[in-house]
Scaffold this motif. Sequence first.
Motif, PDB file in Angstrom:
ATOM      1  N   ALA A 259       2.142   2.660  -9.935  1.00  0.00           N
ATOM      2  CA  ALA A 259       2.166   3.855  -8.814  1.00  0.00           C
ATOM      3  C   ALA A 259       0.760   4.455  -8.726  1.00  0.00           C
ATOM      4  O   ALA A 259       0.419   4.969  -7.596  1.00  0.00           O
ATOM      5  CB  ALA A 259       2.893   4.728  -9.246  1.00  0.00           C
ATOM      6  N   GLN A 260      -0.208   4.245  -9.645  1.00  0.00           N
ATOM      7  CA  GLN A 260      -1.455   4.796  -9.578  1.00  0.00           C
ATOM      8  C   GLN A 260      -2.550   3.628  -9.124  1.00  0.00           C
ATOM      9  O   GLN A 260      -3.865   3.883  -9.376  1.00  0.00           O
ATOM     10  CB  GLN A 260      -1.929   5.007 -10.984  1.00  0.00           C
ATOM     11  N   GLY A 261      -2.014   2.566  -8.353  1.00  0.00           N
ATOM     12  CA  GLY A 261      -2.606   1.737  -7.696  1.00  0.00           C
ATOM     13  C   GLY A 261      -3.221   0.253  -8.578  1.00  0.00           C
ATOM     14  O   GLY A 261      -4.013  -0.467  -8.068  1.00  0.00           O
ATOM     15  N   ALA A 262      -2.703   0.295  -9.922  1.00  0.00           N
ATOM     16  CA  ALA A 262      -2.811  -0.999 -10.533  1.00  0.00           C
ATOM     17  C   ALA A 262      -2.394  -2.040  -9.700  1.00  0.00           C
ATOM     18  O   ALA A 262      -1.290  -2.039  -8.969  1.00  0.00           O
ATOM     19  CB  ALA A 262      -2.441  -1.110 -11.811  1.00  0.00           C
ATOM     20  N   MET A 263      -3.007  -3.203  -9.501  1.00  0.00           N
ATOM     21  CA  MET A 263      -2.916  -4.411  -8.643  1.00  0.00           C
ATOM     22  C   MET A 263      -3.101  -5.787  -9.091  1.00  0.00           C
ATOM     23  O   MET A 263      -3.930  -5.850 -10.052  1.00  0.00           O
ATOM     24  CB  MET A 263      -3.555  -4.359  -7.339  1.00  0.00           C
TER      25      MET A 263
END
Length: 474
Positions: A259-263
């Motif tokens: 949700a915090q942008g880890a990809m």
Amino acid sequence: MKIKSLLISGFAGLLTLSSCSKFLEEKSQSEVIPKTAIDYRELLIGSGYMDVYQEPNSFIYFMDDDVDFFIERADGQDSPVGQYDAKVDFPYYTWQPRQADRNGVGDLISEDPGSTAYAQYYKWIMGCNAVLDNIDKAIGTDAEKNRVKGEALAVRAYYYFILANMYGEPYNHNPQSLCVPLKLNSSITESQMKQNTVAEVYAQVVADLNEAAALLDPLPIARKDFHINQPAIHMLLSRVYLYMEKYNDVVSETNKAFAQGAMLADLTAMPYANWLTYNNPEVEWLFGGNTQGDQSTYIPAAAFRATFDPADVRITQGILVQSNNGVPLVSKLPTGGQLGQTIRTPEAVLNRAEANVQLGKLSDALKDLNDLRRTRIPGYTDVSISDKAALLLAVREERRKEFCFEGFRWFDLRRYGMPAITHRYQEDLGGPILQFKLAEKDPAYTLPFPSSLLQRNPELKQNPSGTMPDRIGQ
């Protein structure tokens, strides 16, 4: 208290050693008193974060089942057999009880307790403690102070997690066994510190990481600045919960990181030299020294290399079989003075997948497994695995491939039940090839304390691995 004096006296109280802050030494030869939150953040980088020059526990690279001593060439060329470095590392490779005291050529390696891995981690812990004891009095906004405090808590938690998995028994095996002392402030300690249990150390790790997340989550996410950030904290917390077998918490923490942008990134199109750098968008935190020992001495084991899909870039690039001499090397790891460790998104994927298997959510776990493989294997076709045991094995083998030689495998083997391992050793070319065996649930899965530490702190109890007879090859 003046911070330079605080760091020195606090660490002296713990190990009867002294240390000084690189940050303070570079600022001035006289004592310096940090005043602002920015000052304390610099102090944390200089005294609390690991530096590029060392990874104190890199010797565990030699102990797991991913390494071997032999290169498969009949002429023996380029073999590590007989080399000085191979002989030096013999005690680690063969799980000797005095591995923390003498190297394989007989040199004392722990006369100075400050040189031990144990002491190095506590030195950084004391740096974190110094910041935590003083940051609330610093000049700055609440947000600035919360960022520094959250980082210090998270980094301290990481060090205690590593120490617990070096010197304490696996959490899922014996959480009430003795572990390491918890030192949570920078005050002078006149008496020797007693050991806490594995459960107590883990409880502190979880508390620190949760407090760090609570402080940092409301703040903007900073990336690529060599400070631990919010997604990395949630991924690290998911790792701790995985070791504790709290699977619902694992899923919750990994979901927060996403949700915090880890990809995930497509490594099939990325040069391997960028995998463990901020050029890889998967990397949320880059830190510390190289986890690998001398790459010319220990090589990826043939049985392990055979588990990769032939097209997998983690074998075709990350483990590179050089065409000029056929020597397999771990090419994904940096060399020289480069930072060598990461917390990155594939761990969140695999932590969640393993937790979901254990929770019986096989379709969710399989999706994560296929999603990761698709970014590592050109032309990959999704697989279907409906058996729980088979899927758990597949996820764990994927973890082994993804993080090989990055310091994961030895700790994972501990929580998998401490399986038996065999290492081949040959002192010199032409000599006998000996088999050294680590038994299932062997005491050596918990490392021995260096004798110099036991002499300095009589409250430390030697682990059974340090009182065993020498291992003899057969």
